[in-house]
Design a protein around this motif. Structure first.
Motif, PDB file in Angstrom:
ATOM      1  N   PHE A  88       0.822  -1.216   0.000  1.00  0.00           N
ATOM      2  CA  PHE A  88       0.000   0.000   0.000  1.00  0.00           C
ATOM      3  C   PHE A  88       0.856   1.265   0.000  1.00  0.00           C
ATOM      4  O   PHE A  88       0.461   2.281   0.590  1.00  0.00           O
ATOM      5  CB  PHE A  88      -0.940  -0.010   1.210  1.00  0.00           C
ATOM      6  CG  PHE A  88      -1.923  -1.144   1.201  1.00  0.00           C
ATOM      7  CD1 PHE A  88      -2.978  -1.164   0.309  1.00  0.00           C
ATOM      8  CD2 PHE A  88      -1.777  -2.218   2.073  1.00  0.00           C
ATOM      9  CE1 PHE A  88      -3.885  -2.209   0.289  1.00  0.00           C
ATOM     10  CE2 PHE A  88      -2.669  -3.268   2.070  1.00  0.00           C
ATOM     11  CZ  PHE A  88      -3.726  -3.275   1.164  1.00  0.00           C
ATOM     12  N   LYS A  89       1.978   1.209  -0.672  1.00  0.00           N
ATOM     13  CA  LYS A  89       2.948   2.303  -0.669  1.00  0.00           C
ATOM     14  C   LYS A  89       2.317   3.658  -0.995  1.00  0.00           C
ATOM     15  O   LYS A  89       2.488   4.633  -0.257  1.00  0.00           O
ATOM     16  CB  LYS A  89       4.067   1.985  -1.660  1.00  0.00           C
ATOM     17  CG  LYS A  89       5.152   3.010  -1.699  1.00  0.00           C
ATOM     18  CD  LYS A  89       6.245   2.589  -2.669  1.00  0.00           C
ATOM     19  CE  LYS A  89       7.368   3.603  -2.658  1.00  0.00           C
ATOM     20  NZ  LYS A  89       8.478   3.200  -3.514  1.00  0.00           N
ATOM     21  N   GLU A  90       1.585   3.742  -2.096  1.00  0.00           N
ATOM     22  CA  GLU A  90       0.992   5.016  -2.504  1.00  0.00           C
ATOM     23  C   GLU A  90      -0.095   5.483  -1.540  1.00  0.00           C
ATOM     24  O   GLU A  90      -0.183   6.671  -1.210  1.00  0.00           O
ATOM     25  CB  GLU A  90       0.430   4.920  -3.927  1.00  0.00           C
ATOM     26  CG  GLU A  90       1.503   4.924  -4.995  1.00  0.00           C
ATOM     27  CD  GLU A  90       1.338   3.764  -5.965  1.00  0.00           C
ATOM     28  OE1 GLU A  90       0.197   3.304  -6.154  1.00  0.00           O
ATOM     29  OE2 GLU A  90       2.358   3.337  -6.519  1.00  0.00           O
ATOM     30  N   ASP A  91      -0.919   4.543  -1.060  1.00  0.00           N
ATOM     31  CA  ASP A  91      -1.976   4.886  -0.115  1.00  0.00           C
ATOM     32  C   ASP A  91      -1.382   5.422   1.192  1.00  0.00           C
ATOM     33  O   ASP A  91      -1.888   6.403   1.754  1.00  0.00           O
ATOM     34  CB  ASP A  91      -2.853   3.668   0.196  1.00  0.00           C
ATOM     35  CG  ASP A  91      -3.595   3.167  -1.027  1.00  0.00           C
ATOM     36  OD1 ASP A  91      -4.240   3.987  -1.699  1.00  0.00           O
ATOM     37  OD2 ASP A  91      -3.512   1.962  -1.313  1.00  0.00           O
ATOM     38  N   ILE A  92      -0.337   4.783   1.665  1.00  0.00           N
ATOM     39  CA  ILE A  92       0.306   5.206   2.905  1.00  0.00           C
ATOM     40  C   ILE A  92       0.959   6.569   2.731  1.00  0.00           C
ATOM     41  O   ILE A  92       0.848   7.439   3.610  1.00  0.00           O
ATOM     42  CB  ILE A  92       1.310   4.143   3.383  1.00  0.00           C
ATOM     43  CG1 ILE A  92       0.540   2.905   3.846  1.00  0.00           C
ATOM     44  CG2 ILE A  92       2.195   4.692   4.503  1.00  0.00           C
ATOM     45  CD1 ILE A  92       1.376   1.680   4.040  1.00  0.00           C
ATOM     46  N   SER A  93       1.611   6.782   1.608  1.00  0.00           N
ATOM     47  CA  SER A  93       2.221   8.091   1.340  1.00  0.00           C
ATOM     48  C   SER A  93       1.162   9.182   1.343  1.00  0.00           C
ATOM     49  O   SER A  93       1.365  10.260   1.916  1.00  0.00           O
ATOM     50  CB  SER A  93       2.945   8.076  -0.005  1.00  0.00           C
ATOM     51  OG  SER A  93       4.065   7.251   0.057  1.00  0.00           O
ATOM     52  N   ARG A  94       0.028   8.920   0.715  1.00  0.00           N
ATOM     53  CA  ARG A  94      -1.062   9.899   0.661  1.00  0.00           C
ATOM     54  C   ARG A  94      -1.600  10.172   2.065  1.00  0.00           C
ATOM     55  O   ARG A  94      -1.795  11.331   2.458  1.00  0.00           O
ATOM     56  CB  ARG A  94      -2.175   9.395  -0.256  1.00  0.00           C
ATOM     57  CG  ARG A  94      -3.228  10.418  -0.586  1.00  0.00           C
ATOM     58  CD  ARG A  94      -4.290   9.927  -1.582  1.00  0.00           C
ATOM     59  NE  ARG A  94      -3.774   9.107  -2.668  1.00  0.00           N
ATOM     60  CZ  ARG A  94      -3.908   7.777  -2.782  1.00  0.00           C
ATOM     61  NH1 ARG A  94      -4.574   7.099  -1.883  1.00  0.00           N
ATOM     62  NH2 ARG A  94      -3.403   7.110  -3.803  1.00  0.00           N
ATOM     63  N   LEU A  95      -1.828   9.106   2.843  1.00  0.00           N
ATOM     64  CA  LEU A  95      -2.342   9.260   4.202  1.00  0.00           C
ATOM     65  C   LEU A  95      -1.361  10.061   5.069  1.00  0.00           C
ATOM     66  O   LEU A  95      -1.764  10.984   5.776  1.00  0.00           O
ATOM     67  CB  LEU A  95      -2.598   7.892   4.834  1.00  0.00           C
ATOM     68  CG  LEU A  95      -3.051   7.907   6.293  1.00  0.00           C
ATOM     69  CD1 LEU A  95      -4.446   8.523   6.408  1.00  0.00           C
ATOM     70  CD2 LEU A  95      -3.030   6.501   6.867  1.00  0.00           C
ATOM     71  N   CYS A  96      -0.091   9.721   4.995  1.00  0.00           N
ATOM     72  CA  CYS A  96       0.923  10.433   5.786  1.00  0.00           C
ATOM     73  C   CYS A  96       0.972  11.907   5.408  1.00  0.00           C
ATOM     74  O   CYS A  96       1.079  12.775   6.274  1.00  0.00           O
ATOM     75  CB  CYS A  96       2.295   9.785   5.620  1.00  0.00           C
ATOM     76  SG  CYS A  96       2.440   8.186   6.449  1.00  0.00           S
ATOM     77  N   SER A  97       0.878  12.173   4.133  1.00  0.00           N
ATOM     78  CA  SER A  97       0.890  13.554   3.665  1.00  0.00           C
ATOM     79  C   SER A  97      -0.334  14.318   4.171  1.00  0.00           C
ATOM     80  O   SER A  97      -0.210  15.430   4.700  1.00  0.00           O
ATOM     81  CB  SER A  97       0.943  13.574   2.138  1.00  0.00           C
ATOM     82  OG  SER A  97       0.860  14.882   1.655  1.00  0.00           O
ATOM     83  N   GLU A  98      -1.511  13.733   4.033  1.00  0.00           N
ATOM     84  CA  GLU A  98      -2.743  14.392   4.476  1.00  0.00           C
ATOM     85  C   GLU A  98      -2.774  14.585   5.991  1.00  0.00           C
ATOM     86  O   GLU A  98      -3.257  15.604   6.487  1.00  0.00           O
ATOM     87  CB  GLU A  98      -3.961  13.575   4.050  1.00  0.00           C
ATOM     88  CG  GLU A  98      -4.257  13.612   2.565  1.00  0.00           C
ATOM     89  CD  GLU A  98      -5.458  12.756   2.197  1.00  0.00           C
ATOM     90  OE1 GLU A  98      -6.402  12.656   3.015  1.00  0.00           O
ATOM     91  OE2 GLU A  98      -5.450  12.186   1.098  1.00  0.00           O
ATOM     92  N   ALA A  99      -2.261  13.596   6.726  1.00  0.00           N
ATOM     93  CA  ALA A  99      -2.281  13.655   8.195  1.00  0.00           C
ATOM     94  C   ALA A  99      -1.100  14.428   8.762  1.00  0.00           C
ATOM     95  O   ALA A  99      -1.062  14.688   9.961  1.00  0.00           O
ATOM     96  CB  ALA A  99      -2.297  12.240   8.764  1.00  0.00           C
ATOM     97  N   LYS A 100      -0.140  14.728   7.897  1.00  0.00           N
ATOM     98  CA  LYS A 100       1.081  15.423   8.325  1.00  0.00           C
ATOM     99  C   LYS A 100       1.835  14.623   9.395  1.00  0.00           C
ATOM    100  O   LYS A 100       2.217  15.152  10.440  1.00  0.00           O
ATOM    101  CB  LYS A 100       0.752  16.828   8.796  1.00  0.00           C
ATOM    102  CG  LYS A 100       0.150  17.668   7.697  1.00  0.00           C
ATOM    103  CD  LYS A 100      -0.127  19.084   8.138  1.00  0.00           C
ATOM    104  CE  LYS A 100      -0.466  19.864   6.949  1.00  0.00           C
ATOM    105  NZ  LYS A 100      -1.553  20.515   6.658  1.00  0.00           N
ATOM    106  N   ILE A 101       1.990  13.337   9.086  1.00  0.00           N
ATOM    107  CA  ILE A 101       2.733  12.427   9.964  1.00  0.00           C
ATOM    108  C   ILE A 101       3.754  11.679   9.120  1.00  0.00           C
ATOM    109  O   ILE A 101       3.716  11.725   7.892  1.00  0.00           O
ATOM    110  CB  ILE A 101       1.798  11.405  10.660  1.00  0.00           C
ATOM    111  CG1 ILE A 101       1.069  10.568   9.609  1.00  0.00           C
ATOM    112  CG2 ILE A 101       0.827  12.111  11.599  1.00  0.00           C
ATOM    113  CD1 ILE A 101       0.450   9.315  10.138  1.00  0.00           C
ATOM    114  N   SER A 102       4.631  10.959   9.789  1.00  0.00           N
ATOM    115  CA  SER A 102       5.643  10.162   9.094  1.00  0.00           C
ATOM    116  C   SER A 102       5.261   8.687   9.112  1.00  0.00           C
ATOM    117  O   SER A 102       4.455   8.240   9.935  1.00  0.00           O
ATOM    118  CB  SER A 102       6.999  10.343   9.769  1.00  0.00           C
ATOM    119  OG  SER A 102       6.957   9.787  11.077  1.00  0.00           O
TER     120      SER A 102
END
Length: 133
Positions: A88-102
């Motif tokens: 889920f690489k792309e999904d996780i990147s999107r979630l981290c970006s939206e949530a402003k987390i690492s």
């Protein structure tokens, strides 16, 4: 509580900005039958422990099973992080970006914060000595 009671639990990642109408209805029916009932809003307990923006995103999330993965270590005591992050690489990147987390924060949640939350929740429920949860 002394046993023979009902404990209702509103779990993560239920919305935190309003109470659960479902649990309210069940509690009202239990009250009508004189069944002592306690409702635990464990969604609010977890909300208080993690990044608020992330919690709200997960509360509204309907895609890949990030919530399941976050609790998987507590449920199955396994670490499939590498496989999950690859799949889920792309999904996780999107979630981290939206949530402003690492990504590191997600791993900390799965390995430490969530297991501690699960242990605390289980202990709380056991201490209430309910008949039914």
């Amino acid at each position: 509580m002394t046993g023979n009671e009902l404990v209702l639990v509103n779990p993560p990642f239920a919305a935190v900005h309003y109470p659960s109408i479902q649990l309210g209805i069940v509690q009202a029916h239990a009250d009508a039958f004189c069944v002592p009932t306690k409702t635990l809003y464990k969604n609010i307990s977890l909300y208080s422990k993690i990044a608020k923006r992330l919690y709200n995103l997960l509360s509204d999330h309907r895609g890949f099973q990030i919530g399941d993965w976050l609790f998987s270590r507590s449920a199955f005591d396994n670490d499939n992080s590498d496989e999950f992050f690859f799949r889920f690489k792309e999904d996780i990147s999107r979630l981290c970006s939206e949530a402003k987390i690492s990504k590191r924060y997600l791993i900390e949640l799965q390995r430490s914060i969530i297991p501690n939350f699960v242990a605390e929740t289980a202990q709380h429920i056991v201490e209430l000595r309910p008949t039914v949860v």
